[in-house]
Write a protein that holds these residues in place. Structure first.
Motif, short mmCIF file in Angstrom:
data_model
loop_
_atom_site.label_atom_id
_atom_site.label_comp_id
_atom_site.label_asym_id
_atom_site.label_seq_id
_atom_site.Cartn_x
_atom_site.Cartn_y
_atom_site.Cartn_z
N ARG A 17 0.81 -1.21 0.00
CA ARG A 17 0.00 0.00 0.00
C ARG A 17 0.84 1.26 0.00
NH1 ARG A 17 -2.36 0.55 5.45
NH2 ARG A 17 -1.15 2.44 5.89
N THR A 18 1.81 1.33 0.89
CA THR A 18 2.57 2.57 1.01
C THR A 18 3.76 2.62 0.06
OG1 THR A 18 3.67 1.58 2.93
CG2 THR A 18 1.90 3.12 3.36
N ASP A 19 3.89 1.64 -0.79
CA ASP A 19 4.89 1.69 -1.86
C ASP A 19 4.21 1.90 -3.21
OD1 ASP A 19 6.99 1.47 -0.17
OD2 ASP A 19 7.37 -0.65 -0.52
N GLY A 20 3.08 2.60 -3.21
CA GLY A 20 2.50 3.05 -4.47
C GLY A 20 1.15 2.51 -4.83
N PHE A 21 0.76 1.36 -4.30
CA PHE A 21 -0.47 0.70 -4.76
C PHE A 21 -1.67 1.28 -4.02
CE2 PHE A 21 -2.14 -3.74 -6.13
CZ PHE A 21 -3.26 -3.14 -6.70
N ALA A 22 -2.10 2.47 -4.41
CA ALA A 22 -3.23 3.14 -3.78
C ALA A 22 -3.75 4.24 -4.69
CB ALA A 22 -2.83 3.73 -2.42
#
Length: 822
Positions: free
Chosen positions: A216-221
């Protein structure tokens, strides 16, 4: 040949309705499909993409950007650099200027926004492919259908599954579309496809993100916004004309991958956050909040707004790379703008403000409230806020500030269109005795008197009057339909254990919403065989209630130890499949210097860990709790539980299924601060769609293994069946098979002379063919080589093997080779 390969791939992708390319994140709120459509469909592909790399049109080759003498240059080859243009820099995923591998959706970070109307059906199809080609899909206007292609495997280098959670949506009747791995569904493996279909409800600002590992916090959002249809718009929505709406995804940003950050917690390496080889270490005690507590349990390196940010070394005001672009919102004078802000970060609360402007908070987690004017608004990970910004008659460039609880900051720009875009010189508000600063949803309630700051608690907000009739608070009853449960949320700093009521969550081995054998899929918390250490037990924590039960959860945050004044953090708790009324938020016990000294006096603990809290007053409970709001409290799905404080929430469990309840600090959730709310029995829950994928652990006995090995040794009969298959048909056993084999072996030996001669001929023929193929390949390679070395220009995509040199010098005397793939 290379061009033809790309052309075939490009045409094939066009045949799927796919358009390749990269573009900056679009922060405008624009409907993805028409209001009269019942279905809105999307196509996605999940890729690895690296920040600070400028990719070509196909995404298969990239040029790193490097900072030299105040400018960025793209590296065309070793020793060959070219200064980047402003357009190229805008089309690059910059982050804060550091290099980092991201999970991107259609090559975008943040992912493309989904903006649909209430009641529309959403569909998302996830497909895994082994070959990575970065793509941008155009939205196809049908149902809300999202077709996702996962390309997280680059020629076998990595094989990662994904799931997508639709944060804020009810998923009523479709619990297996909630997107939580091993609860709602199995992870989607490479080579597979998956279609998400769901109804877009409720109205409001929501978001989507991976719910597997720490993707999530590495781009997938990305943003997921549900708009009201014209016929359902309330009169209050028309009171003020909104000039434009903006999407804002703000998050903390780390130079390491989130997987590495998480492992550093497990390995107790957090103190080396400045670098494993750095001489100094990071200690949370170096950065303190106004209440004397710690600002963060990890180093805040920087932040990004809609994927753009800056690194401010040593918490100063000068960014490391000043020429990096800022996220910029262009506005007109004397207009009203709506900002839909999502805290998509890993760990830190973020305080938002705009220099020289007031903000009016009008919605939290997608639910309307009575507007509250303020200087700043604080959000915790997972929360969404909608606020109005009314521009003035003084056009200029103003800082859009995002502060991380005293641990760091990042910035964006509000630019009035009548002025040239420049780096703002505006200053944030100075709080004085005559002009106090106001904040909403603060991490602390009491400030030192000389700071001149006031805080409005979330529970002090009021829902919009138009919502009151259909969102009334369910009352406590004595008929067995009401339950009050205390949940103590913990992150033990010393051991790095995260848990709720002393239970650290272990995921099921099968997705519960596929209805496996529960006893085989979970680690039962009531079992005498579970593993426990330092009063923490590791199991699959499940709270089961009947459909229609009214739940009152008292969320207590005692910190690692009840009377520890420094340690402990706030926890944002999020529930899936439901929303709740926030009846009360209670903060710490403070001394005369506004320093937190212990847990709020309303809570009585059984030990210094407080794993089984209760009210300090035996007469409290249900509707009889001082200070709760039963008339018009705000409605949310993610809420702050303050350090050394507690929060009371209430809702009706009216959605059948298995629903995750967890801390939205990603590392805390991964490490066990979670549980499952099971609403209803399995036989009451919606059945899964036909052929819905399942997964789980596997084991089989030694006896079965030996039998299978024995059977595999049998000969095949003339019909093509194995002896075992034939035996099954004839009803014979293993003994008869052995007898037949023994009788067969008594016959005369076979004459293999003819067969040996045939084998010799085959070997010779194969050897001759191999020699011919090697000669032919050598001729083709020589022809390719002679053609390429005469080609003018080193950047041609056609060459396979070239001598490489500096600049445009001859390559014949170079001392190394550069390989390029077709």
């Amino acid at each position: 040949m290379a061009e033809s390969v790309y052309l075939v791939t490009f045409l094939a992708l066009l045949g799927e309705g796919i358009v390749l390319g990269f573009a900056p994140f679009d922060h405008d709120v624009t409907p993805s499909c028409a209001e009269n459509e019942t279905i809105c469909e999307f196509k996605w592909q999940i890729n690895y993409t690296e920040t600070m790399v400028l990719y070509d049109n196909f995404g298969d080759d990239g040029h790193p950007l490097m900072y030299r003498n105040g400018s960025f240059y793209k590296r065309l080859d070793c020793g060959v650099n070219q200064q980047t243009t402003e357009e190229e820099l805008l089309n690059t995923l910059t982050g804060d200027g550091s290099y980092k591998i991201l999970y991107t959706v259609n090559g975008k970070f943040p992912g493309p926004s989904i903006v649909v109307y209430e009641g529309q059906e959403a569909s998302l199809i996830i497909v895994y492919r082994l070959r990575t080609i970065s793509m941008v899909f155009r939205n196809i206007i049908f149902i809300v259908v999202v077709r996702v292609k996962n390309s997280l495997s680059k020629e076998g280098v990595s094989m990662e599954g994904v799931t997508v959670h639709w944060h804020g949506l009810y998923q009523k009747g479709t619990p297996w579309m909630d997107g939580v791995d091993m609860i709602g569904q199995c992870p989607i493996s490479p080579g597979q496809s998956f279609t998400y279909r769901f109804i877009a409800e409720p109205i409001g600002t929501h978001w989507y993100h991976s719910h597997l590992s720490v993707q999530r916090t590495d781009g997938f959002a990305g943003a997921l916004i549900v708009l009201p249809r014209s016929r359902n718009r309330r009169s209050s929505d028309q009171n003020e004309k909104i000039e434009k709406e903006f999407v804002v995804l703000a998050q903390d940003w780390f130079h390491q991958s989130s997987i590495e950050l998480t492992q550093h917690f497990i390995w107790d390496l957090r103190r080396y956050a400045f670098g494993e080889n750095a001489t100094r270490c990071f200690f949370a005690s170096n950065i303190r909040k106004t209440d004397g507590g710690l600002a963060g349990f990890m180093l805040f390196q920087s932040g990004v707004v809609n994927g753009r940010g800056h690194n401010y070394p040593e918490w100063g005001d000068t960014p490391m790379y000043p020429v990096l672009p800022y996220e910029t919102f262009v506005v007109k004078s004397n207009r009203t703008y709506r900002f839909r802000l999502i805290n998509s970060g890993n760990a830190f609360p973020l305080q938002v403000s705009v220099d020289k402007h007031k903000l009016e908070l009008i919605s939290t987690d997608g639910r309307d409230i009575r507007g509250v004017e303020t200087d700043a608004i604080t959000t915790v990970p997972g929360e969404r806020i909608d606020f109005l910004l009314r521009t003035t008659s003084t056009p200029d460039n103003y800082w859009f500030r995002v502060e991380a609880n005293g641990a760091g900051k990042t910035k964006a720009i509000v630019q009035y269109e009548s002025v040239e875009k420049e780096v703002p010189v505006s200053k944030e508000k100075t709080c004085t005795e005559d002009d106090w600063c106001t904040d909403i949803n603060c991490m602390v309630q009491v400030y030192p008197s000389d700071t001149y700051r006031n805080c409005t608690k979330i529970s002090d907000l009021r829902i919009s009057p138009n919502d009151r009739a259909r969102r009334s608070v369910p009352r406590a009853k004595n008929d067995g339909t009401f339950k009050e449960i205390f949940l103590s949320v913990h992150f033990q700093t010393v051991t790095d254990f995260a848990h709720i009521n002393g239970k650290s969550f272990i995921k099921p081995t099968s997705a519960l919403q596929t209805y496996p054998n529960m006893s085989e899929a979970i680690v039962d918390c009531d079992s005498s065989e579970i593993h426990c250490y330092l009063e923490v037990c590791f199991c699959t924590h499940i709270i089961k209630v009947a459909l229609g039960t009214t739940l009152q959860l008292v969320l207590v945050n005692p910190g690692p130890l009840v009377n520890e004044s420094e340690l402990g953090l706030q926890h944002p708790m999020h529930i899936h499949g439901h929303t709740f009324h926030v009846l009360k938020t209670a903060y710490s016990h403070y001394n005369d210097s506004a320093i937190s000294v212990s847990l709020n006096e309303d809570i009585l603990c059984d030990s210094v860990y407080c794993d089984h809290p209760k009210w300090s007053n035996d007469t409290w409970g249900g509707d009889n709790i001082p200070g709760i709001n039963l008339e018009d409290p705000p409605i949310k799905d993610t809420v702050l539980v303050p350090r050394h404080g507690y929060t009371v929430i209430r809702f009706t469990a009216n959605n059948l299924g298995f629903w995750f309840f967890h801390c939205h600090i990603e590392i805390h959730q991964i490490m066990g601060m979670a549980l499952i709310l099971q609403v209803g029995d399995v036989d009451e829950m919606p059945p899964t769609p036909k052929n819905f994928p399942t997964c789980g652990s596997f084991d089989f006995s030694q006896e079965e293994f030996e039998k299978l090995v024995e059977n595999s040794k049998r000969d095949t009969n003339d019909t093509g069946e194995t002896s075992v298959q034939s035996d099954l048909k004839l009803g014979t056993g293993l003994s008869s098979v052995r007898e037949e084999l023994e009788e067969h072996n008594k016959g005369p030996p076979c004459n293999n002379t003819d067969q040996k001669n045939k084998d010799t001929v085959y070997v010779i023929a194969i050897c001759v063919l191999l020699v011919l193929m090697i000669i032919l390949a050598g001729m083709l390679c020589w022809q390719r080589y002679t053609n390429d070395v005469t080609t003018n220009g080193h950047s041609s995509a056609r060459y396979v093997l070239l001598h490489a040199g500096e600049g445009n010098e001859s390559r014949e005397d170079s001392n190394y080779l550069t390989f390029r793939k077709l």
